[in-house]
Design an enzyme around this catalytic site. Structure first.
Site, PDB file in Angstrom:
ATOM      1  N   GLU A  59     -25.685   8.132 -11.067  1.00 55.35           N
ATOM      2  CA  GLU A  59     -25.958   6.847 -11.708  1.00 55.35           C
ATOM      3  C   GLU A  59     -24.642   6.086 -11.765  1.00 55.35           C
ATOM      4  O   GLU A  59     -23.585   6.655 -12.064  1.00 55.35           O
ATOM      5  CB  GLU A  59     -26.529   6.987 -13.124  1.00 55.35           C
ATOM      6  CG  GLU A  59     -26.726   5.595 -13.759  1.00 55.35           C
ATOM      7  CD  GLU A  59     -27.444   5.590 -15.112  1.00 55.35           C
ATOM      8  OE1 GLU A  59     -27.738   6.663 -15.671  1.00 55.35           O
ATOM      9  OE2 GLU A  59     -27.710   4.459 -15.613  1.00 55.35           O
ATOM     10  N   ASN A 117     -28.091   0.118 -12.553  1.00 50.70           N
ATOM     11  CA  ASN A 117     -28.858  -0.494 -13.647  1.00 50.70           C
ATOM     12  C   ASN A 117     -29.097  -1.968 -13.356  1.00 50.70           C
ATOM     13  O   ASN A 117     -28.206  -2.687 -12.944  1.00 50.70           O
ATOM     14  CB  ASN A 117     -28.110  -0.325 -14.963  1.00 50.70           C
ATOM     15  CG  ASN A 117     -28.090   1.117 -15.414  1.00 50.70           C
ATOM     16  OD1 ASN A 117     -29.090   1.650 -15.883  1.00 50.70           O
ATOM     17  ND2 ASN A 117     -26.961   1.780 -15.212  1.00 50.70           N
ATOM     18  N   GLU A 149     -32.557   0.925 -11.655  1.00 47.21           N
ATOM     19  CA  GLU A 149     -33.059   1.393 -12.954  1.00 47.21           C
ATOM     20  C   GLU A 149     -33.368   0.195 -13.851  1.00 47.21           C
ATOM     21  O   GLU A 149     -32.503  -0.648 -14.080  1.00 47.21           O
ATOM     22  CB  GLU A 149     -32.014   2.271 -13.649  1.00 47.21           C
ATOM     23  CG  GLU A 149     -31.758   3.579 -12.934  1.00 47.21           C
ATOM     24  CD  GLU A 149     -30.915   4.546 -13.774  1.00 47.21           C
ATOM     25  OE1 GLU A 149     -30.567   4.220 -14.926  1.00 47.21           O
ATOM     26  OE2 GLU A 149     -30.610   5.633 -13.262  1.00 47.21           O
ATOM     27  N   ASP A 179     -36.105   3.359 -16.802  1.00 51.58           N
ATOM     28  CA  ASP A 179     -35.002   3.917 -17.585  1.00 51.58           C
ATOM     29  C   ASP A 179     -35.379   4.002 -19.067  1.00 51.58           C
ATOM     30  O   ASP A 179     -36.198   3.229 -19.545  1.00 51.58           O
ATOM     31  CB  ASP A 179     -33.775   2.996 -17.407  1.00 51.58           C
ATOM     32  CG  ASP A 179     -32.454   3.694 -17.696  1.00 51.58           C
ATOM     33  OD1 ASP A 179     -32.457   4.844 -18.155  1.00 51.58           O
ATOM     34  OD2 ASP A 179     -31.408   3.059 -17.447  1.00 51.58           O
ATOM     35  N   GLU A 236     -32.171  12.331 -18.922  1.00 50.98           N
ATOM     36  CA  GLU A 236     -30.803  11.879 -19.186  1.00 50.98           C
ATOM     37  C   GLU A 236     -30.328  12.484 -20.500  1.00 50.98           C
ATOM     38  O   GLU A 236     -31.132  12.904 -21.329  1.00 50.98           O
ATOM     39  CB  GLU A 236     -30.718  10.348 -19.208  1.00 50.98           C
ATOM     40  CG  GLU A 236     -31.545   9.682 -20.281  1.00 50.98           C
ATOM     41  CD  GLU A 236     -31.308   8.166 -20.368  1.00 50.98           C
ATOM     42  OE1 GLU A 236     -31.006   7.537 -19.350  1.00 50.98           O
ATOM     43  OE2 GLU A 236     -31.434   7.640 -21.479  1.00 50.98           O
TER      44      GLU A 236
HETATM   45  P1  C2E Z   1     -28.267   3.815 -19.423  1.00 49.25           P
HETATM   46  O1  C2E Z   1     -28.580   3.158 -18.146  1.00 49.25           O
HETATM   47  O2  C2E Z   1     -29.385   4.467 -20.151  1.00 49.25           O
HETATM   48  O3  C2E Z   1     -27.102   4.843 -19.091  1.00 49.25           O
HETATM   49  C1  C2E Z   1     -26.958   6.091 -19.698  1.00 49.25           C
HETATM   50  C2  C2E Z   1     -25.913   6.053 -20.785  1.00 49.25           C
HETATM   51  O4  C2E Z   1     -25.833   7.322 -21.406  1.00 49.25           O
HETATM   52  C3  C2E Z   1     -24.513   5.757 -20.272  1.00 49.25           C
HETATM   53  O5  C2E Z   1     -23.824   5.049 -21.285  1.00 49.25           O
HETATM   54  C4  C2E Z   1     -23.930   7.163 -20.127  1.00 49.25           C
HETATM   55  O6  C2E Z   1     -22.510   7.183 -20.128  1.00 49.25           O
HETATM   56  C5  C2E Z   1     -24.518   7.835 -21.322  1.00 49.25           C
HETATM   57  N1  C2E Z   1     -24.630   9.287 -21.183  1.00 49.25           N
HETATM   58  C6  C2E Z   1     -24.714  10.023 -20.065  1.00 49.25           C
HETATM   59  N2  C2E Z   1     -24.857  11.329 -20.348  1.00 49.25           N
HETATM   60  C7  C2E Z   1     -24.855  11.419 -21.693  1.00 49.25           C
HETATM   61  C8  C2E Z   1     -24.970  12.537 -22.610  1.00 49.25           C
HETATM   62  O7  C2E Z   1     -25.105  13.710 -22.237  1.00 49.25           O
HETATM   63  N3  C2E Z   1     -24.941  12.233 -23.939  1.00 49.25           N
HETATM   64  C9  C2E Z   1     -24.793  10.946 -24.392  1.00 49.25           C
HETATM   65  N4  C2E Z   1     -24.754  10.764 -25.711  1.00 49.25           N
HETATM   66  N5  C2E Z   1     -24.685   9.900 -23.558  1.00 49.25           N
HETATM   67  C10 C2E Z   1     -24.720  10.139 -22.229  1.00 49.25           C
HETATM   68  P2  C2E Z   1     -22.886   3.813 -20.966  1.00 49.25           P
HETATM   69  O8  C2E Z   1     -22.155   4.044 -19.688  1.00 49.25           O
HETATM   70  O9  C2E Z   1     -22.114   3.510 -22.200  1.00 49.25           O
HETATM   71  O10 C2E Z   1     -23.921   2.646 -20.696  1.00 49.25           O
HETATM   72  C11 C2E Z   1     -24.769   2.164 -21.709  1.00 49.25           C
HETATM   73  C12 C2E Z   1     -25.830   1.281 -21.154  1.00 49.25           C
HETATM   74  O11 C2E Z   1     -25.253   0.077 -20.630  1.00 49.25           O
HETATM   75  C13 C2E Z   1     -26.595   1.898 -19.983  1.00 49.25           C
HETATM   76  O12 C2E Z   1     -27.603   2.762 -20.456  1.00 49.25           O
HETATM   77  C14 C2E Z   1     -27.142   0.651 -19.317  1.00 49.25           C
HETATM   78  O13 C2E Z   1     -28.312   0.229 -19.964  1.00 49.25           O
HETATM   79  C15 C2E Z   1     -26.037  -0.353 -19.565  1.00 49.25           C
HETATM   80  N6  C2E Z   1     -25.226  -0.494 -18.337  1.00 49.25           N
HETATM   81  C16 C2E Z   1     -24.149   0.225 -17.910  1.00 49.25           C
HETATM   82  N7  C2E Z   1     -23.695  -0.218 -16.729  1.00 49.25           N
HETATM   83  C17 C2E Z   1     -24.518  -1.265 -16.383  1.00 49.25           C
HETATM   84  C18 C2E Z   1     -24.572  -2.154 -15.264  1.00 49.25           C
HETATM   85  O14 C2E Z   1     -23.798  -2.074 -14.287  1.00 49.25           O
HETATM   86  N8  C2E Z   1     -25.562  -3.115 -15.283  1.00 49.25           N
HETATM   87  C19 C2E Z   1     -26.459  -3.217 -16.312  1.00 49.25           C
HETATM   88  N9  C2E Z   1     -27.397  -4.183 -16.251  1.00 49.25           N
HETATM   89  N10 C2E Z   1     -26.435  -2.384 -17.360  1.00 49.25           N
HETATM   90  C20 C2E Z   1     -25.480  -1.420 -17.395  1.00 49.25           C
HETATM   91 MG    MG Z   2     -29.561   3.723 -16.516  1.00 45.16          MG
HETATM   92 MG    MG Z   3     -30.973   5.508 -19.601  1.00 43.18          MG
HETATM   93 MG    MG Z   4     -29.795   3.082 -22.066  1.00 34.31          MG
END
Ligand code: C2E
Ligand code: MG
Ligand code: MG
Ligand code: MG
Length: 286
Positions: A59, A117, A149, A179, A236
């Site tokens: 991802e 995403n 996603e 997602d 996830e």
């Molecule tokens: P998401 O798409 O649901 O991504 C999964 C989030 O869970 C990511 O947070 C990831 O770092 C985190 N994660 C992964 N494994 C674990 C785990 O074992 N435990 C916990 N507690 N967390 C875990 P992140 O990177 O902070 O991103 C948060 C959200 O921001 C993402 O949720 C997504 O909705 C958004 N996002 C991130 N990058 C992009 C992007 O390029 N474009 C868009 N539109 N949204 C993005």
């Molecule tokens: Mg995602």
């Molecule tokens: Mg997710």
């Molecule tokens: Mg999310």
């Protein structure tokens, strides 16, 4: 989530002092600049096949290393980008870098899917599908290697407009993933209208499952439903061996989470993949 990795490129110092800088928040202007200067970076988090233990894809998660404030969380800058019409540029920037990386891996014989995403706001833009198609051409990447996603909750609002573009993406050969499944309010009827290829079960759900019987029942039903609809299932937020075992026992296809690895910049990821291969190879050989 706190990341200790150093970013791919060091964030440059701001060229000119800002006159209208807000004291407490990092603003849209700074974000626009960071995007145009290619300072936003894709981090990669592996997705592992629960049966074979092999890596199938990543991802792509956007990271903003800020010169003074360290890493700004996506939960702050993604809504900011959506609000100030920067999400289009941000997505093309992140997707472009990720496609280039995937094409690079591909040339070296490593075939990984990249899951990007997608903000539902982009599904309102008439040109978005042709723009990402052009990006694929540029990097010589097959559409089947890219998964978009879309969060379940973001779709519930205006499915009508999004539906046509989601269908177009699917027709181009892209994968489509639901997602954070389990956190929204979409009906089965709504979801069945979208040509999804994958269902990602929200992490809040994954965790609580081994403590609560009724959640295990729901989890198993969701997986069964998804498999009957020929969807690939991803869990996830796999944080512990218990999570891993439970989801494998329940027949979930793929796992993603801190138990396997945190999101990493490309160099760290390449190194990580090598250690995984060596480990597996060693195990098989012994
Ligand atoms: P998401 O798409 O649901 O991504 C999964 C989030 O869970 C990511 O947070 C990831 O770092 C985190 N994660 C992964 N494994 C674990 C785990 O074992 N435990 C916990 N507690 N967390 C875990 P992140 O990177 O902070 O991103 C948060 C959200 O921001 C993402 O949720 C997504 O909705 C958004 N996002 C991130 N990058 C992009 C992007 O390029 N474009 C868009 N539109 N949204 C993005
Ligand atoms: Mg995602
Ligand atoms: Mg997710
Ligand atoms: Mg999310």
């Amino acid at each position: 989530e706190i990341l200790h990795h150093s970013p791919d490129r060091p964030p440059p110092s701001p060229s000119a002092p800002e006159t209208h800088k807000e004291a407490s928040s990092t603003g849209a202007h700074e974000l626009a600049l960071a995007i145009s200067r290619h300072q936003l970076l894709p981090y990669y988090q592996p997705q592992i096949d629960l049966k074979s233990g092999t890596i199938t894809g990543v991802e792509v998660l956007a990271r903003w290393p800020h010169a003074e404030k360290g890493f700004i969380p996506p939960d702050h800058f993604i809504p900011l980008a959506e609000k100030h019409r920067l999400i289009h540029d941000l997505t093309l920037e992140i997707a472009g870098q990720a496609f280039a990386q995937a094409a690079h891996w591909r040339r070296s014989g490593v075939h990984l899917t990249v899951a990007v995403n997608l903000s539902p706001r982009l599904l309102d833009l008439p040109d978005f599908v042709s723009e990402v198609d052009a990006l694929l051409q540029q990097y010589q990447l097959p559409a089947a290697q890219v998964i978009w996603e879309v969060t379940e909750s973001s779709l519930a609002a205006d499915l009508g407009i999004a539906l046509a573009n989601l269908a177009r993406l699917r027709l181009k050969g892209f994968g489509l993933s639901i997602d954070d499944y389990g956190t929204g309010f979409s009906s089965m009827q709504q979801l069945s209208r979208i040509p999804f290829t994958e269902l990602k079960i929200d992490r809040s759900f994954v965790h609580r499952a081994h403590q609560r019987e009724h959640l295990r029942v729901i989890l198993q039903s969701a997986l069964d439903m998804a498999h009957k609809m020929s969807l690939v299932t991803v869990a996830e937020g796999i944080e512990t061996l218990e999570d891993w075992k439970l989801l494998r026992e329940f027949g979930c296809n793929l796992a993603q989470g801190y138990f396997i690895a945190k999101p990493m910049p490309s160099e760290t990821f390449t190194g990580w993949v090598k250690t995984q291969n060596t480990r597996r190879h060693g195990r098989r050989g012994s």
